[in-house]
Structures are given as structure tokens and as C-alpha cells.
Enzyme design. Structure first.
Site, PDB file in Angstrom:
ATOM      1  N   HIS A  83      -3.772  -0.544  13.380  1.00  0.00           N
ATOM      2  CA  HIS A  83      -2.651  -0.582  12.427  1.00  0.00           C
ATOM      3  C   HIS A  83      -2.845   0.408  11.276  1.00  0.00           C
ATOM      4  CE1 HIS A  83      -4.848  -3.870  10.081  1.00  0.00           C
ATOM      5  NE2 HIS A  83      -4.277  -3.258   9.077  1.00  0.00           N
ATOM      6  N   ASP A 218      -7.696  -4.454  17.575  1.00  0.00           N
ATOM      7  CA  ASP A 218      -7.057  -3.630  16.543  1.00  0.00           C
ATOM      8  C   ASP A 218      -7.946  -2.442  16.132  1.00  0.00           C
ATOM      9  OD1 ASP A 218      -5.512  -2.682  14.463  1.00  0.00           O
ATOM     10  OD2 ASP A 218      -5.275  -4.622  13.467  1.00  0.00           O
ATOM     11  N   SER A 643      -9.054  -3.390   5.844  1.00  0.00           N
ATOM     12  CA  SER A 643      -8.734  -3.106   7.231  1.00  0.00           C
ATOM     13  C   SER A 643      -9.546  -1.911   7.694  1.00  0.00           C
ATOM     14  CB  SER A 643      -7.249  -2.802   7.392  1.00  0.00           C
ATOM     15  OG  SER A 643      -6.540  -3.992   7.489  1.00  0.00           O
TER      16      SER A 643
HETATM   17  N1  ARG Z   1      -2.275  -8.880   8.216  1.00  0.00           N
HETATM   18  C1  ARG Z   1      -2.995  -7.660   8.419  1.00  0.00           C
HETATM   19  C2  ARG Z   1      -3.115  -6.895   7.134  1.00  0.00           C
HETATM   20  O1  ARG Z   1      -2.574  -6.776   6.289  1.00  0.00           O
HETATM   21  C3  ARG Z   1      -2.470  -6.809   9.540  1.00  0.00           C
HETATM   22  C4  ARG Z   1      -1.160  -6.137   9.307  1.00  0.00           C
HETATM   23  C5  ARG Z   1      -0.687  -5.277  10.461  1.00  0.00           C
HETATM   24  N2  ARG Z   1      -0.239  -6.023  11.618  1.00  0.00           N
HETATM   25  C6  ARG Z   1       1.029  -6.515  11.761  1.00  0.00           C
HETATM   26  N3  ARG Z   1       1.335  -7.210  12.818  1.00  0.00           N
HETATM   27  N4  ARG Z   1       1.959  -6.320  10.862  1.00  0.00           N
HETATM   28  O2  ARG Z   1      -2.550  -6.680   6.240  1.00  0.00           O
HETATM   29  N1  GLU Z   2      -4.750  -6.245   7.330  1.00  0.00           N
HETATM   30  C1  GLU Z   2      -5.288  -6.056   6.019  1.00  0.00           C
HETATM   31  C2  GLU Z   2      -5.337  -4.582   5.645  1.00  0.00           C
HETATM   32  O1  GLU Z   2      -4.517  -3.831   6.053  1.00  0.00           O
HETATM   33  C3  GLU Z   2      -6.621  -6.706   5.919  1.00  0.00           C
HETATM   34  C4  GLU Z   2      -6.392  -8.126   5.950  1.00  0.00           C
HETATM   35  C5  GLU Z   2      -6.539  -8.743   4.605  1.00  0.00           C
HETATM   36  O2  GLU Z   2      -5.648  -8.673   3.753  1.00  0.00           O
HETATM   37  O3  GLU Z   2      -7.612  -9.338   4.468  1.00  0.00           O
HETATM   38  O4  GLU Z   2      -6.067  -4.139   4.805  1.00  0.00           O
END
Ligand code: ARG
Ligand code: GLU
Length: 713
Positions: A83, A218, A643
Site C-alpha cells: 500500500h 502487504d 507502514s
Molecule cells: N490501515 C492501514 C494503514 O493505515 C492500511 C491502509 C491501506 N489499506 C487499505 N485497505 N486501505 O493505515
Molecule cells: N497502515 C498504516 C500506515 O500506513 C500503519 C498502521 C497504523 O496506523 O498503525 O502507516
């Protein structure tokens, strides 16, 4: 009995309290080092951060501003999340080469793909510059003081010693109580090396986002290129693979529950030292408002996306972005309530007040909490109005976000005149081509209707513009979308055509612009100035409160809030109890992918190749006991920006790749609890299995240093 209870309490504190926190890598000696050793770490903190010899920090660059990555080969190969690389993967994709759907692998270096504008930034060294920054500021009043500090930051960034190819970046820690200089090196020739298909890299996509148990692979791979001196350089065919000071060996030995892990990376923002009044406001006012506005937006978009494939493609990325924070906030409220964070904060505040009295610091710190109470109660309606503005104009109703840009255009004309107006108009028109390709007026008309309805009913009455009081939202939204020229690219170009006087006149007769301008005017005139004024007071109080906590509680584990600088967090591999009667294990396996598999689904499809590998159990050296490990969780304290962060074992070997947190624990941005806060990582064995067995990219495997389990004799 009592002593047993005490002993148990002690064991509990020993076992769980020494976790949480995002620590500065150059300052781990002492408390952190002994905690890390107690948890099982086998290396020294000098091996994590050193300026005299290569150390782990030399292999953890920030990835393109918002994510983290790690170097895994002597030829500058780096690993980050799928991502985090998604934009790049998308940009290289076309109907003929659909790398999003099919994945991409460079089987030779010549096949690697350049990514314009992508950067990767290493920390060379960290230095405390607090006294230099605060020089000449102590006697100044708040506004002047902040101005002087900003000046000092700008000047020192220019004058402090560094090499020509490096940058000086000065960041504030503990709300202005500490300033650190980061000397960094930023590489600009970064090429795409590999990415799995979305059915692996985004498996479970939005539905599984923030969710455990998880089965997402991922990850994506890039390579850093440097000039012949191994220094950063713009893209050139002459550039060569970067030779890192350090790269991570990858261990495929596997971990057990309770084993030590640590994560290094660039966490973005946390707010761990808010007073109870602020947390209460987040739980009861701010988060619920933002959630409500996104609720309706997501429902409308989702309804159309399910019926219409073209709309699904237009809105998929936007919808995922809106849903990401929306889901996080819901988890945050749930967690903060369950952990009773407000009471915990109040308890600490009582202790704090007692400490202030005992230490005779009443004059300096005695009024902090009552100041917080007063200021948070004063800011309440302004903060609510601001949440409305951010969610309404800046985000959900897209036509209003177009209106906001045009509002700025009008301001530019008023302040800077004709030439600036023409420049901005050109930029807007150019930029909107892409925007309108992903804009559907039927969808946005429905969103606007719902948003205006909530706005007219729940926006603080004292700021609500009279023309938006008691409205028929359906009728107004229809009127806007029938009459406004903001609803399509062609019409907006037509509206912007002509000399500035005509354009501004037409603009101010456009129904869409009129509605946007009404909302924006009210915000900028009635809300923002006062919000900023109170917020400045809150910031000053927070700074003194932070100073007092550091001073009065020297034995507490007080880490600085995240600020996108390099940090270390540590903990152990651990499952958790999300709800009564439910226990989550810390590991998942490929079997779970097959359990979730829905043929043809856009979130849960599985490629034939992966199914074959599963059926034949062809896991190579990466499987254990006939199973393929996939994701795992631990108590590391991470947040957005982590991430792509490396997860390391007790010896500092790479074992996983951080990509998310569990939903029940997203409150860790405000209040960390070792009971329920978990970070989610892909197991490196799954990453290597995909590169090796799925993609057959032997060229990549050959570059890596893989540590295998000792053979049983
Ligand atoms: N929650 C994770 C992070 O923030 C992954 C975000 C990307 N994945 C998604 N399905 N939107 O922020
Ligand atoms: N998906 C998050 C990022 O893009 C990491 C997940 C979190 O917030 O811990 O940095």
C-alpha cells in the site's frame, strides 16, 4: 494474601508495563536498554544506533515521506508495503500491463521501473540542539516566542555542519521542550523491483483493513540508485545500485508467542499526553462527528459502487482512503471507552496536582489543569465547527472542495492581483483533469444532500449561516447540481474562461460556488480566528504540562509523541482478547486465505498459482510442519507512518514487515494498553515464499542474506 496480591501486581507490571512507547534511537541507553534486555533482546543499543560504525538505523530509510522501508541487500534493495508502493504500481499499470491485478517482477536490473518524484531518506546522525533553538526566546511572549523559534530553526538548518549532499532537519519533541537535529541523505532515483498481485498485496482490502485475524501479503520491493560516489543523485542511466552501510539479514527461524520483537520506523502523529478534558471531547464530540459525516459519504459511494462497475473504478481509491480513518476512529472510541481512558487520565491528573503541591511548584504548574479545563470548554464549539469544516468542505462533498479551490482563487485575485490569478487558474485547470475523471455528479449530488442535511441540523447554531438554516437539503442539492458549472470538467473550464472580472462575476452567480462560499466564509470569519486563538493557549499549556511531567515524574516512561522521526518500539509476540469469550492467536497461515477465498471477488479472490502452491504444499524452506506462516501480531507501539517498518527479532534480524494495527487497539495513538494494542506484520517467510515460489524471482532471493533454522542433529 496481601503479599501474594502485591507479588502478582509486581509480576503484572514487570510483564506488561514495560511496553508501549516510541523511543528515540540515539537515546536508548539506560532504561530502554534494560527493558529491552528483560524482554529478551540479545544485541546492544549501540548496534541499533551508532555514528561511529554501521548500525541498524543505517538500513531503515523513510519511504517517500509517509512510510518506512528497510534495506535488505548489499545492492540497495528495499522492502516496504504494497500500500506504500501502490501509487507507483498503479502509475506503471495499463490495460496491457496490469501490475495491480497481476503483480510485477523485474527478473533483471534493466527491467526495474523508474518512479518520478519518489524519494527515500536515511538518517545519518541525530543531535540535541535544544539550547541553540531556545536561545533568546525565554523572555518573549507566546506569539513572538514561536516566531523566534521558527527563525532559529530556519537559520540553524542552514548553518549547522553537514555534507553538500545532506539535509539538516530540526524537529521538536515533547511539545517544544526538546529539539533534535536530523542529518539526512535523500535518494531520488528509486526503481520498482517487485510487487505481488493485489489478490496477495491487498488481500481482504477494505473489509479486512484494521482487522485481525489477517491474511494480507502487504509488501513491495524497490531499489535505491546512487551516483558513482554512492551519493544521492537525480535519475540517470549512469547511476548504480546504492551500496548501503548496513542491510538486514532475514531470519526464517520463526518466533513463538512471548518472543521479543522490535520495530523501527517513522511514526507520524500521536497524542499521548492530552488531558482528560481533551480525550473526553475526542470520544464524545470530535470523533463521532467525523464518523457521522463519513458514514453517509461511504454509504452513498458504496451503494453506487456495488451497482456500477465504472463508479467502482472511479471511487475505489477515494472510498478506501475515507474508510481507512473512519474505521480507525470507530475502533479508537471503542478502545478508549473500554479502557476507561478518561478515568485513567483523571487519576493521573490527581497525582499530578498532588505532586505539584508537594514539590512547591504551585506558582509554575498549579493552574495548568484548570487552564486546560477552561480552554477545552471554550474551544468545544469551535473544534466541533472545525471538524465539520474539515470533513464537509475539504473531504466528503467533492463539489464543495472544488468550491474551496475557487474561493482561494478569488482570494488570490483580491490580495495579489491579475498575474497571480492567471497562474493559479492555469494550475487549477490542469490539475482538475484527473480529478474530474474520478468524479461522478450523481454520486456527489447524493453525498452533498446528506452532508448539507447534517450540517444544517448539527453545525453549532451560533455559526450557522442564515441561508443554510432550516433547509430542504434534497432540493438544495438538486438545485446545485442542476445549475452549477462546478459539476463537470467542461463546464468548470467554461466558467473559468475570460478576463478575471468576468470570471469572478460568473463565479459569484454560480449556485455551487455560492453554497461553498457561504460555508467557507462562515468558517474563516466566525470560527477559525477564535479557534486559533484558543488553540494557541492550549498549545502553550500543553508545553508546560509536558515540561512538568518530565520534571515531576522522572521515573515514568515518558516518550515523546510521534512526529515522523525515526523511532524504536519494542514488545513481544502476543495474542489478545478482543471481546468477552474470544481469544485471538498471534499467528495466521495460508490456510486462512483459502478459508476467506471468494472466487472473482474484488477483495477475496485468490490466484490460481497460489491455490496450486497451497494444494501441493510447495512451501520450500519457508513452511513449517506443512503450513505456510502468513501474518502475526505483537505489542509494538506503532502508528500511521510505521507502514513498511522492519520487525526485528532479539538479534536484530528481519522477521516481519509492519503494515497495520488491530481495530480494538487503534486508541494507542492516544492511550496505549499492552492488553489490547497490537501491530500487524507480514511474516518474512511469506514474503520470501511469494518472491521465490510464487514469482520465481531467484535473482531477488540470491541478493538476500537468509538465516535458516539449525538442522537437528
Ligand atoms: N490501515 C492501514 C494503514 O493505515 C492500511 C491502509 C491501506 N489499506 C487499505 N485497505 N486501505 O493505515
Ligand atoms: N497502515 C498504516 C500506515 O500506513 C500503519 C498502521 C497504523 O496506523 O498503525 O502507516
Amino acid at each position: 494474601m496481601k503479599s501474594l496480591r502485591l507479588l502478582l501486581l509486581f509480576v503484572f507490571i514487570q510483564g506488561s508495563a514495560q511496553q508501549g512507547g516510541m523511543w528515540i534511537p540515539s537515546l536508548l541507553k539506560g532504561m530502554n536498554e534494560s527493558e529491552m534486555k528483560n524482554l529478551g533482546m540479545k544485541i546492544t543499543v549501540d548496534q541499533i544506533y551508532s555514528i561511529n560504525k554501521s548500525s541498524l538505523k543505517d538500513a531503515v530509510p523513510q519511504f517517500n515521506g509517509g512510510c518506512t522501508s528497510e534495506v535488505i541487500s548489499p545492492k540497495g534493495l528495499i522492502l516496504t508495503n504494497h500500500h506504500c508502493g501502490f501509487d507507483a504500481i498503479q502509475n506503471h499499470s495499463s490495460v496491457e500491463h496490469d501490475y495491480i491485478t497481476d503483480g510485477f517482477w523485474a527478473y533483471k536490473m534493466e527491467d526495474e521501473l523508474l518512479n518520478k518524484g519518489m524519494v527515500v531518506s536515511f538518517v545519518i546522525r541525530i543531535e540535541d540542539v535544544t539550547s541553540k533553538i531556545l536561545d533568546g526566546t525565554t523572555s518573549l511572549a507566546e506569539t513572538e516566542k514561536q516566531k523566534k523559534i521558527q527563525e532559529n530553526i530556519v537559520n540553524l538548518s542552514k548553518t549547522l555542519p553537514k555534507e553538500a549532499w545532506q539535509e539538516n532537519i530540526i524537529k521538536t519533541f515533547y511539545y517544544g521542550n526538546q529539539y533534535l537535529l536530523f542529518v539526512t541523505e535523500t535518494f531520488k532515483d528509486i526503481r520498482l523491483v517487485g510487487a505481488p498481485p493485489s489478490s496477495i498485496g491487498k488481500f481482504g482490502d477494505v473489509t479486512d483493513n484494521w482487522v485481525w485475524p489477517r491474511h494480507t501479503g502487504d509488501f513491495s520491493l524497490f531499489r535505491i540508485y546512487a551516483d558513482k560516489d554512492n551519493h544521492p543523485a537525480e535519475y540517470s542511466t549512469e547511476n548504480v545500485p546504492y551500496k548501503p552501510k548496513y542491510y538486514f539479514p532475514i531470519s526464517i527461524k520463526g518466533l513463538k508467542e512471548n518472543d521479543f520483537t522490535m520495530v523501527m520506523g517513522y511514526p507520524g502523529t500521536t497524542q499521548e499526553y492530552l488531558p482528560s478534558y481533551a480525550v473526553d471531547q475526542i470520544i464524545n464530540i470530535i470523533d463521532p462527528t467525523k464518523i457521522e459525516l463519513r458514514d453517509v459519504t461511504l454509504k452513498v459511494q458504496d451503494g453506487f459502487m456495488r451497482k456500477d462497475n465504472a463508479i467502482k473504478i472511479q471511487y475505489a481509491a477515494k472510498n478506501a482512503t475515507i474508510a481507512n480513518a473512519w474505521k480507525k476512529w470507530r475502533g479508537e472510541i471503542k478502545g478508549l471507552k473500554k479502557a476507561d481512558a478518561v478515568s485513567a487520565k483523571q487519576k493521573f491528573e490527581k497525582q499530578f496536582q498532588e505532586k505539584v503541591l508537594k514539590s512547591g511548584k504551585e506558582a509554575e504548574y498549579g493552574k495548568l489543569l484548570s487552564d486546560f479545563e477552561k480552554n477545552y470548554s471554550e474551544i468545544k464549539d469551535y473544534a466541533l465547527a472545525k471538524a465539520f469544516f474539515d470533513e464537509t468542505v475539504v473531504r466528503n462533498a467533492e463539489i464543495l472542495s472544488v468550491g474551496y479551490k475557487l474561493y482561494q482563487l478569488e482570494q488570490i485575485y483580491n490580495v495579489k492581483g491579475e498575474d497571480a490569478f492567471n497562474d493559479r487558474r492555469k494550475t487549477l485547470v490542469n490539475g482538475w483533469g484527473e480529478f474530474y475523471q474520478e468524479f461522478n455528479p450523481t454520486v456527489d449530488q447524493k453525498v452533498l444532500e446528506q452532508i448539507l442535511d447534517i450540517y444544517s441540523k448539527k453545525y453549532p447554531k451560533q455559526f450557522l449561516p442564515s441561508s443554510l438554516t432550516n433547509i430542504d437539503a434534497l432540493a438544495l442539492s438538486n438545485e446545485v447540481f442542476t445549475n452549477s458549472k462546478l459539476v463537470s470538467y467542461d463546464k468548470v473550464k467554461e466558467l473559468l474562461n475570460g478576463d478575471s472580472k468576468t470570471v469572478l462575476e460568473n463565479l459569484n452567480n454560480d449556485k455551487g460556488y455560492i453554497v461553498a462560499k457561504t460555508i467557507i466564509d462562515s468558517h474563516l470569519k466566525n470560527v477559525l480566528p477564535k479557534y486559533d486563538e484558543i488553540n494557541l493557549k492550549i498549545t502553550a499549556t500543553q508545553r508546560t504540562y509536558m515540561k512538568a511531567i518530565l520534571e515531576l515524574f522522572p521515573k515514568n516512561r515518558v516518550f515523546p509523541d510521534a512526529n515522523s522521526t525515526l523511532r524504536v518500539t519494542y514488545g513481544k509476540v502476543k495474542g489478545y482478547k478482543p471481546n468477552d469469550g474470544v481469544i485471538y492467536e498471534p499467528f495466521t497461515y495460508l490456510d486462512g486465505v483459502m478459508e476467506k477465498y471468494i472466487p472473482g471477488d474484488y477483495e477475496y479472490d485468490v490466484s490460481k498459482k497460489l491455490i496450486d502452491l497451497y494444494n501441493t504444499k510447495d512451501y520450500g524452506i519457508y513452511g513449517v510442519n506443512g503450513k505456510m506462516p502468513l501474518d502475526f501480531i505483537a505489542t509494538n507501539h506503532t502508528t500511521g507512518g510505521n507502514s513498511g517498518s522492519p520487525a526485528l527479532d532479539a538479534k536484530g534480524n528481519l522477521i516481519g514487515l509492519n503494515f497495520d494495527r488491530v481495530w480494538e487497539g487503534t486508541m494507542s495513538d492516544i492511550y496505549y494498553s499492552p492488553e489490547i494494542c497490537r501491530n500487524i506484520m507480514v511474516d518474512m517467510r511469506y514474503v520470501l515464499f511469494i518472491i521465490d515460489k510464487f514469482a520465481n524471482a531467484e535473482n531477488i532471493i540470491k541478493e538476500l542474506k537468509i538465516i535458516t533454522p539449525e538442522k537437528k542433529k
